[in-house]
Design a protein around this motif. Structure first.
Motif, PDB file in Angstrom:
ATOM      1  N   VAL A  27       0.857  -1.384   0.076  1.00 39.69           N
ATOM      2  CA  VAL A  27       0.043   0.128   0.017  1.00 39.69           C
ATOM      3  C   VAL A  27       0.252   1.384  -0.055  1.00 39.69           C
ATOM      4  O   VAL A  27       0.299   2.278  -0.270  1.00 39.69           O
ATOM      5  CB  VAL A  27      -1.096   0.361   1.430  1.00 39.69           C
ATOM      6  CG1 VAL A  27      -0.312   0.441   2.827  1.00 39.69           C
ATOM      7  CG2 VAL A  27      -2.338   0.909   0.837  1.00 39.69           C
ATOM      8  N   SER A  28       1.886   1.076   0.664  1.00 41.56           N
ATOM      9  CA  SER A  28       2.899   2.275   0.900  1.00 41.56           C
ATOM     10  C   SER A  28       2.849   2.633  -0.989  1.00 41.56           C
ATOM     11  O   SER A  28       3.295   3.918  -1.873  1.00 41.56           O
ATOM     12  CB  SER A  28       4.309   2.446   1.826  1.00 41.56           C
ATOM     13  OG  SER A  28       4.899   3.495   1.357  1.00 41.56           O
ATOM     14  N   GLY A  29       4.046   1.646  -1.564  1.00 43.28           N
ATOM     15  CA  GLY A  29       4.374   1.939  -2.575  1.00 43.28           C
ATOM     16  C   GLY A  29       3.237   2.320  -3.998  1.00 43.28           C
ATOM     17  O   GLY A  29       3.466   2.598  -4.751  1.00 43.28           O
ATOM     18  N   LEU A  30       1.779   1.720  -4.063  1.00 41.96           N
ATOM     19  CA  LEU A  30       0.757   2.183  -4.341  1.00 41.96           C
ATOM     20  C   LEU A  30       0.488   3.944  -4.091  1.00 41.96           C
ATOM     21  O   LEU A  30       0.171   5.203  -4.781  1.00 41.96           O
ATOM     22  CB  LEU A  30      -0.525   1.222  -4.038  1.00 41.96           C
ATOM     23  CG  LEU A  30      -1.525   1.325  -4.542  1.00 41.96           C
ATOM     24  CD1 LEU A  30      -1.316   0.829  -6.198  1.00 41.96           C
ATOM     25  CD2 LEU A  30      -2.458   0.484  -4.626  1.00 41.96           C
ATOM     26  N   ASP A  31       0.961   4.205  -2.716  1.00 37.46           N
ATOM     27  CA  ASP A  31       0.100   5.030  -2.344  1.00 37.46           C
ATOM     28  C   ASP A  31       1.058   6.196  -2.894  1.00 37.46           C
ATOM     29  O   ASP A  31       0.970   7.718  -3.423  1.00 37.46           O
ATOM     30  CB  ASP A  31       0.093   5.750  -1.073  1.00 37.46           C
ATOM     31  CG  ASP A  31      -0.919   4.867  -0.526  1.00 37.46           C
ATOM     32  OD1 ASP A  31      -2.145   4.765  -1.120  1.00 37.46           O
ATOM     33  OD2 ASP A  31      -1.725   4.886   0.718  1.00 37.46           O
ATOM     34  N   GLN A  32       2.497   5.973  -3.019  1.00 42.45           N
ATOM     35  CA  GLN A  32       4.040   7.177  -3.665  1.00 42.45           C
ATOM     36  C   GLN A  32       3.200   7.201  -5.012  1.00 42.45           C
ATOM     37  O   GLN A  32       3.356   8.340  -4.916  1.00 42.45           O
ATOM     38  CB  GLN A  32       4.904   6.017  -3.433  1.00 42.45           C
ATOM     39  CG  GLN A  32       6.260   6.714  -4.307  1.00 42.45           C
ATOM     40  CD  GLN A  32       7.189   5.989  -4.047  1.00 42.45           C
ATOM     41  OE1 GLN A  32       7.695   4.999  -2.835  1.00 42.45           O
ATOM     42  NE2 GLN A  32       8.785   6.307  -4.787  1.00 42.45           N
ATOM     43  N   TYR A  33       2.543   6.665  -5.799  1.00 45.82           N
ATOM     44  CA  TYR A  33       2.243   6.841  -7.348  1.00 45.82           C
ATOM     45  C   TYR A  33       1.129   7.308  -7.810  1.00 45.82           C
ATOM     46  O   TYR A  33       0.312   6.887  -8.511  1.00 45.82           O
ATOM     47  CB  TYR A  33       2.677   5.771  -8.171  1.00 45.82           C
ATOM     48  CG  TYR A  33       4.404   5.854  -7.835  1.00 45.82           C
ATOM     49  CD1 TYR A  33       5.902   6.341  -8.273  1.00 45.82           C
ATOM     50  CD2 TYR A  33       5.294   3.886  -7.445  1.00 45.82           C
ATOM     51  CE1 TYR A  33       6.831   6.117  -7.793  1.00 45.82           C
ATOM     52  CE2 TYR A  33       6.176   3.891  -7.233  1.00 45.82           C
ATOM     53  CZ  TYR A  33       7.325   4.382  -7.310  1.00 45.82           C
ATOM     54  OH  TYR A  33       8.709   4.763  -6.840  1.00 45.82           O
ATOM     55  N   LEU A  34       0.127   7.445  -6.440  1.00 43.65           N
ATOM     56  CA  LEU A  34      -1.003   7.483  -6.210  1.00 43.65           C
ATOM     57  C   LEU A  34      -1.468   8.285  -7.861  1.00 43.65           C
ATOM     58  O   LEU A  34      -2.736   8.137  -9.006  1.00 43.65           O
ATOM     59  CB  LEU A  34      -2.161   7.659  -5.370  1.00 43.65           C
ATOM     60  CG  LEU A  34      -3.716   7.102  -5.091  1.00 43.65           C
ATOM     61  CD1 LEU A  34      -3.463   5.463  -5.044  1.00 43.65           C
ATOM     62  CD2 LEU A  34      -4.047   7.480  -3.806  1.00 43.65           C
ATOM     63  N   GLU A  35      -0.992   9.900  -7.366  1.00 46.13           N
ATOM     64  CA  GLU A  35      -1.621  10.684  -8.710  1.00 46.13           C
ATOM     65  C   GLU A  35      -0.779  10.486  -9.723  1.00 46.13           C
ATOM     66  O   GLU A  35      -1.873  10.817 -10.582  1.00 46.13           O
ATOM     67  CB  GLU A  35      -1.813  12.195  -7.978  1.00 46.13           C
ATOM     68  CG  GLU A  35      -2.163  12.432  -6.458  1.00 46.13           C
ATOM     69  CD  GLU A  35      -3.325  12.682  -6.198  1.00 46.13           C
ATOM     70  OE1 GLU A  35      -4.451  12.309  -7.554  1.00 46.13           O
ATOM     71  OE2 GLU A  35      -4.170  11.752  -5.586  1.00 46.13           O
ATOM     72  N   ARG A  36       0.029  10.435  -9.559  1.00 49.45           N
ATOM     73  CA  ARG A  36       0.603  10.430 -10.929  1.00 49.45           C
ATOM     74  C   ARG A  36       0.278   9.080 -12.138  1.00 49.45           C
ATOM     75  O   ARG A  36       0.057   9.168 -13.356  1.00 49.45           O
ATOM     76  CB  ARG A  36       2.108   9.268 -10.604  1.00 49.45           C
ATOM     77  CG  ARG A  36       3.494   9.354 -11.746  1.00 49.45           C
ATOM     78  CD  ARG A  36       3.213  10.455 -13.234  1.00 49.45           C
ATOM     79  NE  ARG A  36       4.172  10.172 -14.292  1.00 49.45           N
ATOM     80  CZ  ARG A  36       3.271  10.882 -15.393  1.00 49.45           C
ATOM     81  NH1 ARG A  36       2.883  11.622 -15.682  1.00 49.45           N
ATOM     82  NH2 ARG A  36       4.806  10.373 -16.532  1.00 49.45           N
ATOM     83  N   PHE A  37      -0.767   7.571 -11.556  1.00 46.23           N
ATOM     84  CA  PHE A  37      -1.257   6.844 -12.605  1.00 46.23           C
ATOM     85  C   PHE A  37      -3.068   7.069 -12.394  1.00 46.23           C
ATOM     86  O   PHE A  37      -2.450   7.240 -13.820  1.00 46.23           O
ATOM     87  CB  PHE A  37      -1.578   5.197 -10.631  1.00 46.23           C
ATOM     88  CG  PHE A  37      -0.347   4.308 -11.688  1.00 46.23           C
ATOM     89  CD1 PHE A  37      -0.139   3.559 -12.256  1.00 46.23           C
ATOM     90  CD2 PHE A  37       0.219   3.813 -10.028  1.00 46.23           C
ATOM     91  CE1 PHE A  37       0.965   2.414 -12.341  1.00 46.23           C
ATOM     92  CE2 PHE A  37       1.716   3.065  -9.908  1.00 46.23           C
ATOM     93  CZ  PHE A  37       1.254   2.131 -11.333  1.00 46.23           C
ATOM     94  N   LEU A  38      -2.969   7.766 -11.540  1.00 49.30           N
ATOM     95  CA  LEU A  38      -4.381   8.474 -12.551  1.00 49.30           C
ATOM     96  C   LEU A  38      -3.969   9.607 -13.762  1.00 49.30           C
ATOM     97  O   LEU A  38      -4.660   9.586 -14.259  1.00 49.30           O
ATOM     98  CB  LEU A  38      -5.194   9.737 -11.007  1.00 49.30           C
ATOM     99  CG  LEU A  38      -5.714   8.681  -9.866  1.00 49.30           C
ATOM    100  CD1 LEU A  38      -5.955   9.247  -8.687  1.00 49.30           C
ATOM    101  CD2 LEU A  38      -7.103   7.533 -10.021  1.00 49.30           C
ATOM    102  N   GLN A  39      -2.950  10.197 -13.530  1.00 48.55           N
ATOM    103  CA  GLN A  39      -2.490  11.365 -14.158  1.00 48.55           C
ATOM    104  C   GLN A  39      -2.078  10.495 -15.951  1.00 48.55           C
ATOM    105  O   GLN A  39      -2.597  10.731 -16.806  1.00 48.55           O
ATOM    106  CB  GLN A  39      -1.860  12.819 -14.619  1.00 48.55           C
ATOM    107  CG  GLN A  39      -1.828  12.601 -13.097  1.00 48.55           C
ATOM    108  CD  GLN A  39      -0.302  13.767 -12.496  1.00 48.55           C
ATOM    109  OE1 GLN A  39       0.926  13.656 -14.045  1.00 48.55           O
ATOM    110  NE2 GLN A  39      -0.354  15.159 -11.882  1.00 48.55           N
ATOM    111  N   MET A  40      -1.913   9.645 -15.513  1.00 57.20           N
ATOM    112  CA  MET A  40      -1.145   8.366 -17.132  1.00 57.20           C
ATOM    113  C   MET A  40      -2.498   8.257 -17.579  1.00 57.20           C
ATOM    114  O   MET A  40      -2.958   7.605 -18.309  1.00 57.20           O
ATOM    115  CB  MET A  40      -0.194   7.795 -16.658  1.00 57.20           C
ATOM    116  CG  MET A  40       1.059   7.838 -16.701  1.00 57.20           C
ATOM    117  SD  MET A  40       2.594   6.943 -16.078  1.00 57.20           S
ATOM    118  CE  MET A  40       1.932   5.901 -14.912  1.00 57.20           C
TER     119      MET A  40
END
Length: 447
Positions: A252-265
């Motif tokens: 979950v830490s790795g997921l949250d780290q890239y949360l917004e960037r994933f959504l942008q892509m």
């Protein structure tokens, strides 16, 4: 199997230690590098072979001996490799350090002798196969790639202490088997003593990897023999024993780290991938972190252009387990009643092995944990999705990624660093602004 070489290296060490000690040691927290190489060998235009090796030759001569053994060559020969410094043109191999780490194409040229004509050969990359397939054990000569005599490595006191700590002194194979049976009996009780189960699962850990690799049992057989392994707490505990990584927290830490960037892509691709557009629309009503995690994980295979048909299937409460799990080798079931989502279940080999999971991210974490514990390969149709989960989100084995996953990680890291630098700059500007304001007040008060 993906982790088979890792397991087997631990088992090799286990067997060596058994011959020299009465104690059963656990090799789970120390990763021993395993040499694996796939070779495409060109002997002639009509004779091109593929071989592999999972034992590292010590010298160039021993490598030549291995090739002679594997290819059935006679007499002297020259080995050439594709040199990247010269546009992959073939050059004579003079040092093992010139070979790539994972795969190579080689040409073998027999020296002209009265008895044998000239031939050439090239090695394709050999798949990372298990020890039981075609490793270096065809003839006694091939086995000489292992040092003879084999010297048992000496570990530091701290390492040896850590290796011995997991198996209590004085316990034997029979004692551990009795504890395994006690776990089965405890799991049948209405009120399970979870502390007792946890302690026994930890002490019997050494039985499971050896059994799973050597016997390759069906999932149903493992569940019957180790029922506690199919509970969320023990899945996390087993994952930690295998990888020294906290499954859920790291995931979950790795997921949250890239949360917004994933959504942008995802938004950038949503115009050409309809599923991504539909998933992103779910955030219109619920923009919570929990919902964003689920959207990212559900959208990941679509973003990577993989077949996600079996990763998540929807089932009604009126359907039987056999119906909903049929045809699903590895996947997750969403159990719903009309429009209400009730929970999630993990399916392996067409059987529901874990149910009552509260949300999709937890279900994905449990699925990955079970795949590690049971030494099961990732499904081919979702290989990049699971590679991202393992190597990017969990940061396990991230040093070696496929080109597709490496590119994705670079895009994630690039934007994350830019955002972090922007935030840091804003903080600096705020500090400067506050400092200037304080100085202005002091100046006015003084003058």
């Amino acid at each position: 199997m993906r982790w088979k070489s890792w397991y087997l290296e631990h088992l090799r060490c286990y067997e060596v230690c058994r011959n020299h000690s009465a104690k059963l040691l656990r090799f789970c927290c120390i990763e021993i590098p395993v040499y694996k190489m796939l070779l495409r060998i060109i002997l002639s235009k009509d004779d091109i072979r593929k071989i592999h090796t999972d034992s590292e030759p010590e010298t160039l001569d021993s490598f030549h001996s291995f090739l002679k053994c594997k290819l059935g060559l006679h007499g002297d020969f020259v080995v050439q490799f594709q040199d990247p410094d010269f546009g992959n043109e073939f050059c004579n191999l003079t040092s093992l350090s010139e070979l790539p780490k994972e795969k190579a194409t080689l040409k073998v040229i027999l020296k002209q002798t009265p008895e044998s004509p000239r031939t050439d050969s090239t090695l394709d990359t050999a798949s990372l196969s298990s020890l039981s397939s075609s490793s270096l054990e065809d003839t006694p000569t091939c086995r000489r790639l292992w040092p003879d005599p084999f010297v048992i490595p000496k570990f530091s006191y701290d390492v040896e202490l850590k290796l011995k700590r997991d198996i209590p002194e004085g316990k034997t194979q029979n004692v551990l088997e009795e504890e395994r049976a006690a776990i089965v009996a405890e799991m049948k009780k209405k009120r399970v003593d979870w502390k007792k189960v946890t302690d026994m699962m930890a002490s019997t850990f050494s039985l499971r990897p050896k059994e799973i690799v050597e016997q390759q049992p069906l999932v149903a057989e493992v569940k019957a023999k180790w029922p506690a392994l199919f509970t969320d707490k023990q899945i996390e505990a087993e994952f930690a024993r295998l990888t020294s990584t906290d499954l859920w927290d790291t995931f979950v830490s790795g997921l949250d780290q890239y949360l917004e960037r994933f959504l942008q892509m995802y938004r950038a691709k949503s115009h050409c991938i309809q599923t991504l557009s539909s998933l992103l629309s779910l955030l219109d009503d619920d923009n919570s972190v929990q919902k964003k995690r689920a959207v990212i994980l559900r959208g990941l295979p679509h973003f990577l252009r993989e077949d996600a048909s079996n990763l998540l299937k929807t089932a009604e409460t009126t359907e039987s387990e056999e119906q909903v799990a049929k045809g699903v080798n590895i996947g997750i079931l969403l159990i719903q009643e009309e429009e209400d989502v009730l929970d999630f279940s993990v399916v392996l080999e067409e059987q529901i092995v874990l149910n009552g999971i509260r949300d999709f991210p937890h279900a994905v974490a449990m699925l990955v944990g079970l795949l590690f514990a049971l030494n099961i390969d990732y499904p081919k149709e979702l290989r990049y999705t699971f590679e991202v989960i393992q190597k990017v989100l969990l940061n396990i084995g991230g040093e070696q990624c496929s080109a597709r996953v490496h590119g994705l990680r670079n895009r994630l890291l690039c934007k994350t660093l830019v955002v972090k630098q922007s935030v840091d700059m804003l903080c600096v500007l705020c500090i400067l602004k506050n400092t200037c304001a304080k100085l202005s007040i002091i100046f006015l008060q003084k003058y």
